[in-house]
Scaffold this active site. Structure first.
Site, mmCIF file in Angstrom:
data_model
loop_
_atom_site.group_PDB
_atom_site.id
_atom_site.type_symbol
_atom_site.label_atom_id
_atom_site.label_comp_id
_atom_site.label_asym_id
_atom_site.label_seq_id
_atom_site.Cartn_x
_atom_site.Cartn_y
_atom_site.Cartn_z
ATOM 1 N N TYR A 195 7.059 7.862 -2.079
ATOM 2 C CA TYR A 195 5.781 8.184 -2.710
ATOM 3 C C TYR A 195 5.554 9.690 -2.759
ATOM 4 C CZ TYR A 195 0.670 7.786 -3.427
ATOM 5 O OH TYR A 195 -0.612 7.881 -3.905
ATOM 6 N N ARG A 212 6.336 4.879 1.537
ATOM 7 C CA ARG A 212 5.676 6.161 1.775
ATOM 8 C C ARG A 212 5.682 6.508 3.259
ATOM 9 N NH1 ARG A 212 -0.687 5.191 0.376
ATOM 10 N NH2 ARG A 212 -0.640 7.464 0.363
ATOM 11 N N HIS A 219 6.798 -7.735 -2.625
ATOM 12 C CA HIS A 219 6.638 -7.018 -1.360
ATOM 13 C C HIS A 219 7.635 -7.549 -0.339
ATOM 14 C CE1 HIS A 219 3.165 -4.761 -2.501
ATOM 15 N NE2 HIS A 219 2.319 -5.775 -2.525
ATOM 16 N N GLY A 234 1.807 2.585 -3.384
ATOM 17 C CA GLY A 234 1.875 3.004 -4.780
ATOM 18 C C GLY A 234 2.376 1.924 -5.715
ATOM 19 N N ARG A 256 -8.094 4.055 -3.885
ATOM 20 C CA ARG A 256 -8.919 4.797 -2.938
ATOM 21 C C ARG A 256 -8.762 6.276 -3.224
ATOM 22 N NH1 ARG A 256 -8.855 6.853 2.326
ATOM 23 N NH2 ARG A 256 -6.607 6.538 2.460
ATOM 24 N N LYS A 257 -7.741 6.927 -2.631
ATOM 25 C CA LYS A 257 -7.526 8.357 -2.852
ATOM 26 C C LYS A 257 -6.191 8.669 -3.523
ATOM 27 C CE LYS A 257 -10.374 10.441 0.788
ATOM 28 N NZ LYS A 257 -10.352 11.356 1.960
ATOM 29 N N GLY A 258 -5.152 7.960 -3.129
ATOM 30 C CA GLY A 258 -3.834 8.241 -3.694
ATOM 31 C C GLY A 258 -3.298 9.603 -3.312
ATOM 32 N N LYS A 310 0.817 -1.217 0.000
ATOM 33 C CA LYS A 310 0.000 0.000 0.000
ATOM 34 C C LYS A 310 0.849 1.265 0.000
ATOM 35 C CE LYS A 310 -3.525 0.052 -0.499
ATOM 36 N NZ LYS A 310 -4.038 0.066 -1.918
#
Length: 329
Positions: A226, A160, A136, A68, A293-295, A66
């Site tokens: 990110y 991030r 990952h 990017g 979702r939003k980024g 999670k």
């Protein structure tokens, strides 16, 4: 007994010997070589460690969960293949195929078809120039052939801000399994996150592994954040292309069209609105739309109290002290 059965039995015995942890409402976690991994993925991770035979021309995109992942996969795929697939083309693969299909996860190889061995999977993914893979898996868990061989492939790592990472993880896990009807309490997962008990965590060790590798071998490992990618996408895309060995030509830079088209094609809003990402199913059997979702940078402010944010900051400041790895507040 067949080799596959032997391998499965070996993994079962290994799993039974490992400490277990909370899987955030999904598969239990197990602590393997210092990191928390999904128990039902342990066998694939061990097989990846033992059997992956990298080529020097391979490119591995490593990401914190999670942080990017689809963005990086899309950007790199479009950049590396820009001659073969012009980014402005109406038939570009990213328009109809999930980035997770185009850049497969090495540790999830069983999800990409019917293979009798990892070598079958390995041989199935070919490219005219470079094979693109993703993972990952923390740096410490990568095969020695990836980390220490003289002909090891290049790795790009993306992470991030921990607070945004935590909030994004919380939302993502609440869109899966029994969490859909019985959501995870924010306070409960915050406790797990801050003690390091999260998928491919402790998160700080995940980050630090790739950070240190990027300092020791900058020609082999590129470390990206990110937030920096969001702030200066064109600058970091050029830097990324240079690192990958396919720099933009002077004509491409002066024209600007190719770079702008790659950024458009891989942008959050564009990718989110493609049918394949709204209605598709990924190789991991998830609905594609749960990845979007939003980024946004700083969305944690809409979910965390001041004391929650301070707790995450304190943990990461302590764990990363002296490393030189810093994140904006």
């Amino acid at each position: 007994m067949s080799a596959i059965s032997d391998e499965t039995q070996e993994h079962i015995e290994l799993l039974s010997s490992l400490p277990k942890g909370n899987g955030w409402g999904l598969a239990d976690l197990c602590q393997y070589q210092g990191f928390w991994c999904a128990s039902d993925r342990l066998g694939s991770i061990v097989t990846f460690q033992k059997e992956f035979k990298p080529l020097e021309t391979d490119l591995i995109l490593a990401t914190l969960l999670k942080s990017g992942t689809i963005w990086l996969k899309s950007m790199v795929y479009a950049t590396v293949n820009r001659v073969r697939f012009p980014p402005a083309s109406e038939k570009h693969p990213l328009l109809t195929t999930s980035a997770h299909d185009l850049v497969p996860f090495l540790e999830y190889y069983l999800e990409y078809g019917t293979y009798n061995s990892f070598s079958d999977f390995n041989a199935n993914f070919q490219s005219p120039k470079s094979r693109l893979f993703s993972t990952h898996v923390p740096y410490a868990l990568l095969p020695e052939s990836v980390k220490n061989a003289t002909n090891s492939p290049k790795i790009v790592y993306l992470c991030r801000n921990p607070k945004d990472n935590f909030v994004s993880l919380w939302h993502f896990f609440n869109k899966r399994g029994s969490n859909i009807t019985n959501p995870l309490p924010l306070e409960k997962v915050l406790e797990l996150y801050c003690r390091g008990e999260s998928w491919y965590g402790p998160i700080w060790d995940n980050m630090l592994g790739y950070w240190k590798a990027s300092l020791e071998t900058p020609s082999k490992v590129l470390f990206l954040k990110y937030e920096e990618l969001k702030k200066e996408p064109k600058f970091h895309l050029k830097r990324l292309a240079e690192f990958l060995g396919c720099p933009f030509s002077l004509e491409e830079e002066e024209n600007g069209g190719t770079i702008d088209e790659i950024l458009r094609l891989s942008s959050f809003e564009f990718m989110k609105n493609l049918d394949v990402n709204k209605n598709g199913i990924t190789p991991l059997k998830f609905r594609s739309n749960i990845y979007f979702r939003k980024g946004e940078v700083g969305d944690w402010k809409n979910h965390l109290t001041a004391s929650m944010a301070e707790r995450i900051d304190r943990v990461f400041e302590e764990k990363m002290h002296g490393s030189g790895l810093l994140f904006d507040a």
